[in-house]
Design a protein around this motif. Structure first.
Motif, short mmCIF file in Angstrom:
data_model
loop_
_atom_site.label_atom_id
_atom_site.label_comp_id
_atom_site.label_asym_id
_atom_site.label_seq_id
_atom_site.Cartn_x
_atom_site.Cartn_y
_atom_site.Cartn_z
N THR A 222 0.84 -1.20 0.00
CA THR A 222 0.00 0.00 0.00
C THR A 222 0.87 1.25 0.00
O THR A 222 0.59 2.23 -0.70
N THR B 168 -4.73 -4.09 4.26
CA THR B 168 -5.60 -4.14 3.09
C THR B 168 -6.38 -5.44 3.13
O THR B 168 -5.78 -6.52 3.19
N ASP C 284 -4.20 -2.71 -5.60
CA ASP C 284 -3.55 -3.17 -4.37
C ASP C 284 -4.32 -4.39 -3.87
O ASP C 284 -5.55 -4.42 -3.95
MG LIG Z 1 -1.86 -2.98 2.19
#
Ligand SMILES: [Mg+2]
Ligand SMILES: Nc1nc2c(ncn2[C@@H]2O[C@H](COP(=O)(O)OP(=O)(O)OP(=O)(O)O)[C@@H](O)[C@H]2O)c(=O)[nH]1
Length: 551
Positions: A273, A295, A314
């Motif tokens: 990220t 995430t 991502d």
């Molecule tokens: Mg992440």
């Protein structure tokens, strides 16, 4: 055998008084080693923000009486043992001795008094010191970095009694030698004078002997350093030549991409990220990696970078040493969904690899299993992106690659030797992003889009000792915790919040009144549900009941 100090002494009638004092500073990351070094030197010789994979040597003068040489060694992670520590760090610790020829008078082990040392982190300290051999303890003084807790205790003895059983054990190993240093109060010169007096006393107690490394260890490391440096230079040259030749090949080509689609993959904490933020030039205060702790869902973001529209997806990471079967289905599903978000297909899969820790065979095995989710053709479209490169300082990523050995080199070969490195501390230097996009454009020109239907041919041959080198997954979990804790305390706060919640029944089966045992089980259940939610896991709690988080 120790070497005797035959150096110049002060003409004070006291044969213990040295003129030159050589000191090696050791300690884990973020424990104030740089500040301690600056306090001893009396000037800012070490950058307190900087992390390096190599040694830094600085000189100073103390009280007009001593010329000091201070060698600051690279720090290790609090919970990672030497197998999990990158080779460059271990080599640096050993090499520090040769920077103090004919030998250091003292090794100062810096420990932050605010640090509560559990058994594991105490063992990690001992094992890192013993990289220098068992004789190291006779020449070591524990340098306690004054912390905010200090004022709550009347003496270091009381502190170690009440908070630091493990610390007490380490001090004992050092012949009960320690010194409490307040790096916040640099104007007080007496403390450094006292410290140097202590060093002189220790040298005298050792019969004037300096610390000496085992000759074989010293020789092995010096030849490894030479070998790594040579191979790293060769690698740099060949990468440069390949880049020049690709530039030449595609010069004036009409094949230019207007849009570049990227899929980020890698284990938890590898910095996907943060890299996404860096590629997309997100200003620091609005960075995704600061807003979102982990995430859990694949997410697409885009920006305009020079002539390219960059679409970047991502994905959630996996635990660094997890096998594919240990990774929750949700994570695998999200990774697959990430490919769809890159429709009609990613131009490159960016595999993030952390340059701050060792790259072991266990790590490689986990990467191979997770990359296989995208099919055997995945490697042809993958670029390895080294993250955490701000922690290697002036050392090059090529030195990291050459020092880490065959597992990492196999991975790079598998990716056609395509790699790139990012220093997130230099986020405003867009050249690192532009160079990455240029590499991807060349790769896409050669390969076209990613498609997942090719049978894998080249296999990795594991050496017999893989399991011996398998780092404990739990320690990586703690490392993750350490990084996250450093950023803010939210993680712990969430756990606390769940445990402190008023006792509301979790289901119809929950009794309204519970015994202590039942309450404990209930809290454990809540915690495991919360952890599952944080991991984006499915409804089945059994993984957590029997896994790392179970008591
Ligand atoms: Mg992440
Ligand atoms: N110093 C430094 N910190 C980094 C770097 N990359 C990530 N971090 C920090 O490590 C923590 C985790 O980084 P993320 O980018 O969220 O990691 P991730 O790979 O996306 O992790 P998951 O989403 O859980 O899979 C954050 O506090 C980042 O600021 C890096 O290159 N250098």
């Amino acid at each position: 055998m120790d070497i005797k100090s035959t150096e110049e002494k002060h003409e004070t009638g006291n044969s213990n008084c040295l003129k030159d004092v050589r000191i090696i500073l050791l300690g884990r990351k973020w424990t104030g080693v740089n500040q301690a070094g600056n306090t001893i030197l009396g000037w800012d010789g070490f950058d307190s923000e900087e992390e390096t994979a190599g040694n830094k040597v600085r000189h100073g003068e103390v009280a007009g009486r001593w010329r000091v040489t201070v060698v600051k060694t690279p720090g290790w992670w609090k919970t990672l043992n030497p197998i999990e520590t990158r080779e460059l760090t271990k080599m640096g610790i050993i090499h520090s001795v040769s920077l103090c020829a004919p030998g250091p008078h003292a090794l100062l082990l810096v420990i932050d008094m605010d640090d509560i040392l559990e058994e594991k982190s105490g063992r990690v300290i001992e094992e890192h010191l013993e990289i220098l051999g068992n004789g190291v303890w006779n020449h070591t003084i524990v340098l306690l970095n004054y912390g905010i807790w200090q004022d709550s205790f009347t003496s270091v003895g009381e502190y170690t009694d009440k908070r630091g059983k493990v610390l007490g054990g380490i001090i004992k190993k050092c012949g009960r030698r320690y010194y409490l240093l307040n790096s916040q109060n640099r104007s007080s010169k007496t403390q450094v004078v006292e410290l140097l007096n202590k060093i002189e006393k220790m040298v005298a107690a050792n019969g004037g002997n300096l610390f000496e490394l085992d000759a074989n260890i010293a020789q092995d490391v010096e030849s490894k350093i030479k070998d790594v440096d040579e191979k790293a230079k060769q690698r740099e040259i060949s990468v440069q030549m390949e880049r020049n030749s690709l530039r030449e090949t595609y010069k004036g080509e009409t094949y230019h991409l207007e849009e570049i689609r990227l899929l980020l993959m890698g284990c938890i904490l590898s910095g996907k990220t943060r890299i996404g933020d860096t590629i997309l030039c997100v200003p620091e205060n609005t960075q995704y990696c600061k807003e979102t702790r982990r995430t859990y869902k694949s997410v697409e973001r885009q920006t305009q970078m020079g002539r390219w529209t960059v679409r970047l997806v991502d994905t959630p990471g996996w635990f660094m040493f997890s096998s594919l079967t240990e990774t929750p289905e949700m994570v695998k599903q999200e990774i697959a969904d990430g490919v769809l978000l890159c429709a009609p297909g990613p131009h490159a899969i960016i595999l993030t690899v952390c340059a701050s820790i060792a790259f072991t065979e266990a790590h490689l095995r986990s990467i191979r299993e997770h990359m296989s989710l995208l099919g055997a053709d995945v490697w042809r479209h993958t670029i390895v992106l080294f993250t955490w490169c701000d922690t290697i300082g002036e050392t090059t990523v090529e030195q990291f690659i050459e020092s880490e050995g065959r597992a990492l080199q196999w991975l790079l070969r598998k990716c056609g030797n395509r790699y790139h490195s990012f220093n997130v501390q230099k986020a405003n230097e867009t050249t690192q992003v532009e160079e990455l996009l240029e590499k991807i454009e060349w790769m896409a020109a050669k390969n076209s889009l990613f498609c997942s239907n090719v049978i894998e041919t080249e296999e990795w041959e594991e050496e017999g000792t893989v399991t011996q080198n398998t780092p404990a997954r739990e320690s990586l979990t703690v490392m993750l915790d350490e990084v996250l804790k450093r950023r803010d305390e939210e993680f712990l706060e969430n756990i606390r919040r769940i445990l402190m919640e008023p006792r509301t029944p979790m289901s119809m089966e929950d009794p309204l009144t519970m015994s202590l045992d039942e309450e404990h089980t209930c809290n454990k259940k809540k915690l495991s549900i919360w952890l599952r939610q944080q991991q984006g896991g499915n409804e089945d709690t059994s993984e957590y009941e029997s896994g790392d988080f179970a008591e």
